[in-house]
Every structure is written in C-alpha cells, then in structure tokens.
Design an enzyme around this catalytic site. Structure first.
Site, PDB file in Angstrom:
ATOM      1  N   GLU A 176      -9.714  -5.222   6.609  1.00 41.61           N
ATOM      2  CA  GLU A 176      -9.202  -6.578   6.338  1.00 41.61           C
ATOM      3  C   GLU A 176      -9.936  -7.193   5.148  1.00 41.61           C
ATOM      4  OE1 GLU A 176      -7.008  -8.590   6.585  1.00 41.61           O
ATOM      5  OE2 GLU A 176      -6.370  -9.130   8.598  1.00 41.61           O
ATOM      6  N   ASP A 213     -10.707 -15.532   8.990  1.00 38.00           N
ATOM      7  CA  ASP A 213     -10.910 -16.979   9.025  1.00 38.00           C
ATOM      8  C   ASP A 213     -10.883 -17.414  10.490  1.00 38.00           C
ATOM      9  OD1 ASP A 213     -11.034 -19.660   8.571  1.00 38.00           O
ATOM     10  OD2 ASP A 213      -9.227 -19.809   7.372  1.00 38.00           O
ATOM     11  N   PHE A 273     -10.720 -22.694   0.012  1.00 37.91           N
ATOM     12  CA  PHE A 273      -9.554 -21.832  -0.152  1.00 37.91           C
ATOM     13  C   PHE A 273      -9.828 -20.882  -1.312  1.00 37.91           C
ATOM     14  CE2 PHE A 273      -5.380 -20.311  -1.182  1.00 37.91           C
ATOM     15  CZ  PHE A 273      -4.855 -20.080   0.086  1.00 37.91           C
ATOM     16  N   VAL A 274      -9.820 -19.586  -1.007  1.00 34.36           N
ATOM     17  CA  VAL A 274     -10.231 -18.595  -2.009  1.00 34.36           C
ATOM     18  C   VAL A 274      -9.079 -17.651  -2.356  1.00 34.36           C
ATOM     19  CG1 VAL A 274     -12.673 -18.683  -1.403  1.00 34.36           C
ATOM     20  CG2 VAL A 274     -11.161 -17.107  -0.174  1.00 34.36           C
ATOM     21  N   ARG A 328      -3.549 -12.530  -6.654  1.00 33.39           N
ATOM     22  CA  ARG A 328      -4.044 -11.325  -5.970  1.00 33.39           C
ATOM     23  C   ARG A 328      -4.685 -10.358  -6.958  1.00 33.39           C
ATOM     24  NH1 ARG A 328      -1.883 -11.174  -0.653  1.00 33.39           N
ATOM     25  NH2 ARG A 328       0.194 -12.074  -0.444  1.00 33.39           N
TER      26      ARG A 328
HETATM   27  C1  PRP Z   1      -4.664 -13.329   5.416  1.00 32.95           C
HETATM   28  C2  PRP Z   1      -5.697 -12.210   5.373  1.00 32.95           C
HETATM   29  C3  PRP Z   1      -5.878 -11.838   6.816  1.00 32.95           C
HETATM   30  C4  PRP Z   1      -5.599 -13.139   7.556  1.00 32.95           C
HETATM   31  C5  PRP Z   1      -6.896 -13.728   8.041  1.00 32.95           C
HETATM   32  O1  PRP Z   1      -3.390 -12.761   5.464  1.00 32.95           O
HETATM   33  O2  PRP Z   1      -5.264 -11.138   4.593  1.00 32.95           O
HETATM   34  O3  PRP Z   1      -4.958 -10.857   7.226  1.00 32.95           O
HETATM   35  O4  PRP Z   1      -4.958 -14.027   6.617  1.00 32.95           O
HETATM   36  O5  PRP Z   1      -6.718 -15.013   8.577  1.00 32.95           O
HETATM   37  P1  PRP Z   1      -7.084 -15.432  10.068  1.00 32.95           P
HETATM   38  O6  PRP Z   1      -8.422 -14.831  10.416  1.00 32.95           O
HETATM   39  O7  PRP Z   1      -7.161 -16.953   9.969  1.00 32.95           O
HETATM   40  O8  PRP Z   1      -5.997 -14.963  10.986  1.00 32.95           O
HETATM   41  P2  PRP Z   1      -2.042 -13.589   5.140  1.00 32.95           P
HETATM   42  O9  PRP Z   1      -1.402 -14.009   6.420  1.00 32.95           O
HETATM   43  O10 PRP Z   1      -2.333 -14.669   4.148  1.00 32.95           O
HETATM   44  O11 PRP Z   1      -1.108 -12.481   4.492  1.00 32.95           O
HETATM   45  P3  PRP Z   1      -1.394 -11.602   3.165  1.00 32.95           P
HETATM   46  O12 PRP Z   1      -2.503 -10.631   3.529  1.00 32.95           O
HETATM   47  O13 PRP Z   1      -0.106 -10.922   2.909  1.00 32.95           O
HETATM   48  O14 PRP Z   1      -1.813 -12.544   2.049  1.00 32.95           O
END
Ligand code: PRP
Length: 185
Positions: free
Chosen positions: A101, A105, A154-155, A167
């Site tokens: 991952e 968060d 927010f990063v 990205r």
């Molecule tokens: C982001 C990141 C993790 C998740 C973490 O994905 O890549 O998978 O959020 O957040 P959390 O711990 O609060 O659940 P996102 O849903 O933004 O999709 P992406 O990876 O396609 O950008």
C-alpha cells in the site's frame, strides 16, 4: 520545476528510494527466502510496488499482482466505503502474500483488504505501507513493514493523487490549501 499547486516537498525521491530499499531488506530478513506474492493496491501503489519489487534481490522468488480498490473517489476526503473495483488475477491460497500500500490513513482500506484476503487462506498475510498517517485511524490493523511517518496533510505524488493528478511526481508533496479549497468549502 514544481506544479503551482505544490506547497512543499515532504519526502524527496532519494528519501523514498532509501526507504524502499530499507523495506525490501526487512522483507528479505523476515520472509527468509520463502517465495512471496506482492499484491499491489492500485492505483496509488503503482510506483511503490514496482520499485519495491526491483529492490528485492534478483534471485528472490517474487510474484506480482494487483487489486484495484477505491475509497476516496475524486475528492480529498475518504468516503469511508471501500469498493473493490478489480480483483487480483492470481489465486493466493497457500502463498506468502504481502499487501503493498502507498498510504494508510483511517485504515479502512487495509482492514477491508486484510479481511478479504485472509478468507482466501494464504500461507501468511503481511502488509507493507510506505506512508503512515496515524492521526485518524478508525481501524486497528497490523502492519509488518512501515516506511515513513507522513504529516497530517493532504499529500500527492509517487502514486498518490488529487482528482487523478500528481501521481507522476517522483516525490511526496503537500498541496497548497487553495488547490483543495473547492473540496473543503
Ligand atoms: C488511497 C490509498 C489507500 C487508501 C488509504 O486510495 O491508495 O489505498 O486510500 O486510505 P485509508 O487508510 O483512509 O482507507 P484511494 O481510495 O485514494 O484510491 P487510489 O489508490 O486509486 O488513489
């Protein structure tokens, strides 16, 4: 040359590279030569999975697969609801699986993934997270390999997006408040 929306660089490409190398070393030490399956979580972990795989020793037995999940939609706040957009192609039963991952968060995404994958009976299931934001955790999830402590901001960059942009940045950056304004209002 930075995009105008970037306020500051939090971790440079070199710092990320060193951390990925350190995590690869920890994986080698802990898995002791067993074959492993890296399960990258798209889209965010695209860069991290690729770099982590290449940081492992060339003679290690490594499979790579991906799952696509989403919880953030197009904005800057988690919806709290994790959606599986595309499942992995490989069977994981009996394998030593490492979830890869980019960021944790609130932890709901990783909690969902660990539950889903555990039910598929891997030989072992571990998690490797590059950026840890521990400030708003809603789920208590085990993480065997942790990269960098991320500020509560927010990063974007190194796979992480804001409305699908940024990205491609090779570093992790904080966005200017103004860039997020439309979302915060
Ligand atoms: C982001 C990141 C993790 C998740 C973490 O994905 O890549 O998978 O959020 O957040 P959390 O711990 O609060 O659940 P996102 O849903 O933004 O999709 P992406 O990876 O396609 O950008």
């Amino acid at each position: 040359m930075f995009p105008l929306e970037v306020e500051s660089v939090l971790f440079t490409a070199e710092e990320i590279d060193r951390t990925v190398g350190r995590l690869a070393g920890e994986i080698v030490a802990r898995t002791a030569g067993a074959p492993i399956l890296l399960l990258g979580i798209l889209k965010g972990a695209l860069m991290f999975t690729a770099d982590l795989a290449r940081a492992l020793p060339a003679d290690a037995t490594v499979e790579i697969d991906f799952l696509v999940v989403s919880s953030y939609g197009s904005g800057s706040r988690s919806s709290g609801e994790v959606r599986l957009l595309k499942d992995a192609g490989e069977r994981i039963e009996g394998k030593h699986v490492i979830i890869v991952e980019d960021i944790i968060d609130n932890g709901l995404t990783l909690a969902y993934l660990q539950g889903l994958l555990r039910s598929r009976k891997p030989a072992s299931l571990q998690s490797c997270v590059l950026f840890d934001k521990p400030y708003n955790r809603a789920a208590d999830v085990p993480i065997e390999y942790k990269g960098l402590l991320c500020p509560d901001a927010f990063v974007v960059g190194y796979g992480l997006d804001y409305k699908e942009r940024f990205r491609n940045l090779p570093y992790l950056a904080r966005l200017r408040e103004e860039a997020l304004c439309a979302d915060i209002a």
